[in-house]
Design a protein around this motif. Structure first.
Motif, PDB file in Angstrom:
ATOM      1  N   HIS A 120       0.679  -1.151  -0.240  1.00 22.67           N
ATOM      2  CA  HIS A 120       0.053   0.085  -0.065  1.00 22.67           C
ATOM      3  C   HIS A 120       1.044   1.358  -0.013  1.00 22.67           C
ATOM      4  O   HIS A 120       0.657   2.064  -0.779  1.00 22.67           O
ATOM      5  CB  HIS A 120      -0.904   0.032   1.166  1.00 22.67           C
ATOM      6  N   MET A 121       1.858   1.252   0.735  1.00 23.35           N
ATOM      7  CA  MET A 121       3.013   2.243   0.957  1.00 23.35           C
ATOM      8  C   MET A 121       3.460   2.602  -0.185  1.00 23.35           C
ATOM      9  O   MET A 121       3.775   3.536  -0.817  1.00 23.35           O
ATOM     10  CB  MET A 121       3.924   2.154   1.860  1.00 23.35           C
ATOM     11  N   GLY A 122       3.891   1.227  -0.947  1.00 26.23           N
ATOM     12  CA  GLY A 122       4.609   1.542  -2.458  1.00 26.23           C
ATOM     13  C   GLY A 122       3.497   2.219  -3.474  1.00 26.23           C
ATOM     14  O   GLY A 122       4.123   3.102  -4.177  1.00 26.23           O
ATOM     15  N   ARG A 123       2.499   1.813  -3.391  1.00 28.49           N
ATOM     16  CA  ARG A 123       1.384   2.396  -4.274  1.00 28.49           C
ATOM     17  C   ARG A 123       1.322   3.834  -4.043  1.00 28.49           C
ATOM     18  O   ARG A 123       1.119   4.686  -4.937  1.00 28.49           O
ATOM     19  CB  ARG A 123       0.094   1.733  -3.968  1.00 28.49           C
ATOM     20  N   VAL A 124       1.109   4.155  -2.823  1.00 30.55           N
ATOM     21  CA  VAL A 124       0.896   5.649  -2.266  1.00 30.55           C
ATOM     22  C   VAL A 124       2.011   6.621  -3.049  1.00 30.55           C
ATOM     23  O   VAL A 124       2.063   7.553  -3.620  1.00 30.55           O
ATOM     24  CB  VAL A 124       0.843   5.904  -1.001  1.00 30.55           C
ATOM     25  N   PHE A 125       3.160   5.848  -2.892  1.00 32.13           N
ATOM     26  CA  PHE A 125       4.620   6.478  -3.336  1.00 32.13           C
ATOM     27  C   PHE A 125       4.750   6.671  -4.840  1.00 32.13           C
ATOM     28  O   PHE A 125       4.846   7.654  -5.408  1.00 32.13           O
ATOM     29  CB  PHE A 125       5.631   5.762  -2.783  1.00 32.13           C
ATOM     30  N   LEU A 126       4.413   5.583  -5.672  1.00 35.72           N
ATOM     31  CA  LEU A 126       4.491   5.468  -6.938  1.00 35.72           C
ATOM     32  C   LEU A 126       3.338   6.435  -7.689  1.00 35.72           C
ATOM     33  O   LEU A 126       3.404   7.007  -8.615  1.00 35.72           O
ATOM     34  CB  LEU A 126       4.219   4.083  -7.635  1.00 35.72           C
ATOM     35  N   PHE A 127       2.392   6.759  -6.846  1.00 31.42           N
ATOM     36  CA  PHE A 127       1.173   7.583  -7.418  1.00 31.42           C
ATOM     37  C   PHE A 127       1.507   9.096  -7.178  1.00 31.42           C
ATOM     38  O   PHE A 127       0.696   9.856  -7.305  1.00 31.42           O
ATOM     39  CB  PHE A 127      -0.144   7.051  -7.027  1.00 31.42           C
ATOM     40  N   GLY A 128       2.681   9.062  -6.312  1.00 33.04           N
ATOM     41  CA  GLY A 128       2.892  10.640  -5.801  1.00 33.04           C
ATOM     42  C   GLY A 128       1.687  10.999  -4.819  1.00 33.04           C
ATOM     43  O   GLY A 128       1.486  12.237  -4.845  1.00 33.04           O
ATOM     44  N   ALA A 129       1.192   9.962  -4.246  1.00 35.79           N
ATOM     45  CA  ALA A 129      -0.266  10.400  -3.373  1.00 35.79           C
ATOM     46  C   ALA A 129       0.354  10.932  -1.997  1.00 35.79           C
ATOM     47  O   ALA A 129      -0.363  11.376  -1.280  1.00 35.79           O
ATOM     48  CB  ALA A 129      -1.069   9.362  -3.204  1.00 35.79           C
TER      49      ALA A 129
END
Ligand code: HEM
Length: 269
Positions: A120-129
């Motif tokens: 989840h953290m990786g997704r947030v990081f990759l999306f620049g969220a």
């Protein structure tokens, strides 16, 4: 003159059932506004191009809830003393009805929770969220990560077997090497000069009271911020921050449902 038919028995029963379901909901809504809040949470607008990666946060939440439920059941039978801890865990696994399942779910679920947390953290990081205006939610998430890892660390000692004991020795000694606060932290975690029953009590209380309580509080804040700020679109989306929104002009036609002003293209003259 139109003839009014009296409602059939089936219709009357349906209305009565609807009224019976709605009454407690209306009662609650009138006094708390909770139903409206839940409805807003479930039916709020999200960007049209959200995708499966944005379900990882909810998956993490589901894993946490499973840990909480199985953990409460385990706590009913676990005995946090050096003399009884190992035996009580064996008892749960071998003699309690479905104990093996509950313990297995809790033990393996801990790894699932941590893996999902990182995904989840990786997704947030990759999306620049994590960027404006979601920086605070990133910080809350980072605290959740630290607490999640600490939850795993404190839980590992509880079976009080050789693996648990020596893994905790290594973990506590690692903490002890930290700058400035290291020695103090190691002393705090051991609850004294050596690992013994006091350490087990401390880890048990951290594992089942303090850390889960803090996690629940932070998850509540985290979700409040998600709802308040809205979900970020994927970076390739037209709706991503910093890009001009391209509004597609709908094909308007004259009619009752899509009225077009007189004289406008596609409208009547
Ligand atoms: C117990 C742990 C956690 C739970 C239950 C959780 C839950 C959620 C949920 C349900 C969402 C909304 C849906 C989604 O984007 O997936 C979300 C969004 C978010 N989370 Fe987490 N999260 C956790 C940990 C973390 C961590 C470790 C970070 C980062 C350090 C983080 C940062 C964020 C951010 C910045 C958002 C907003 C993303 C956006 O608007 O697209 N979360 N979280």
């Amino acid at each position: 003159m139109a003839i009014r038919r009296s409602p059939s028995q089936a219709q009357i029963r349906k209305q009565q059932m609807l009224a019976a379901v709605n009454y407690p909901l209306d009662w609650l809504e009138e006094r708390s506004g909770l139903i409206g809040g839940v409805r807003y949470f479930l039916f709020r607008k999200v960007p049209a191009d959200t995708n499966w990666m944005q379900t990882l946060g909810s998956a993490t939440l589901t894993a946490f809830i499973s840990q909480a439920v199985t953990g409460v059941i385990l706590a009913m039978y676990y005995k946090p003393s050096p003399h009884d801890a190992y035996a009580s865990i064996q008892d749960i696994t071998d003699h309690l009805t479905m104990g093996w399942l509950v313990r297995g779910m809790h033990k393996w679920g801990a790894s699932v929770f941590i893996i999902l947390l990182f995904l989840h953290m990786g997704r947030v990081f990759l999306f620049g969220a994590y960027k404006y205006p979601r920086e605070l939610n990133w910080i809350v998430g980072a605290l959740l990560l630290v607490l999640g890892l600490t939850e795993g660390f404190t839980g590992y000692l509880l079976p009080w077997d050789q693996t648990a004991y020596w893994a905790s020795v290594v973990g506590i000694n690692l903490n002890g090497t930290g700058p400035f606060v290291g020695p103090w932290l190691a002393q705090f975690l051991r609850a004294g000069q050596e690992i013994n029953g006091n350490t087990l009590s401390l880890f048990y209380s951290l594992h089942m009271l303090l850390i889960p309580g803090a996690i629940i509080g932070l998850i509540t804040l985290h979700l409040y911020l998600v709802v308040r700020l809205g979900v970020a679109s994927p970076p390739w989306s037209k709706e991503a921050a910093g890009r001009d929104r391209v509004e597609e002009q709908p094909q308007l036609q004259t009619g009752l449902t899509r009225p077009v002003p007189h004289g406008a293209p596609g409208g009547r003259d």
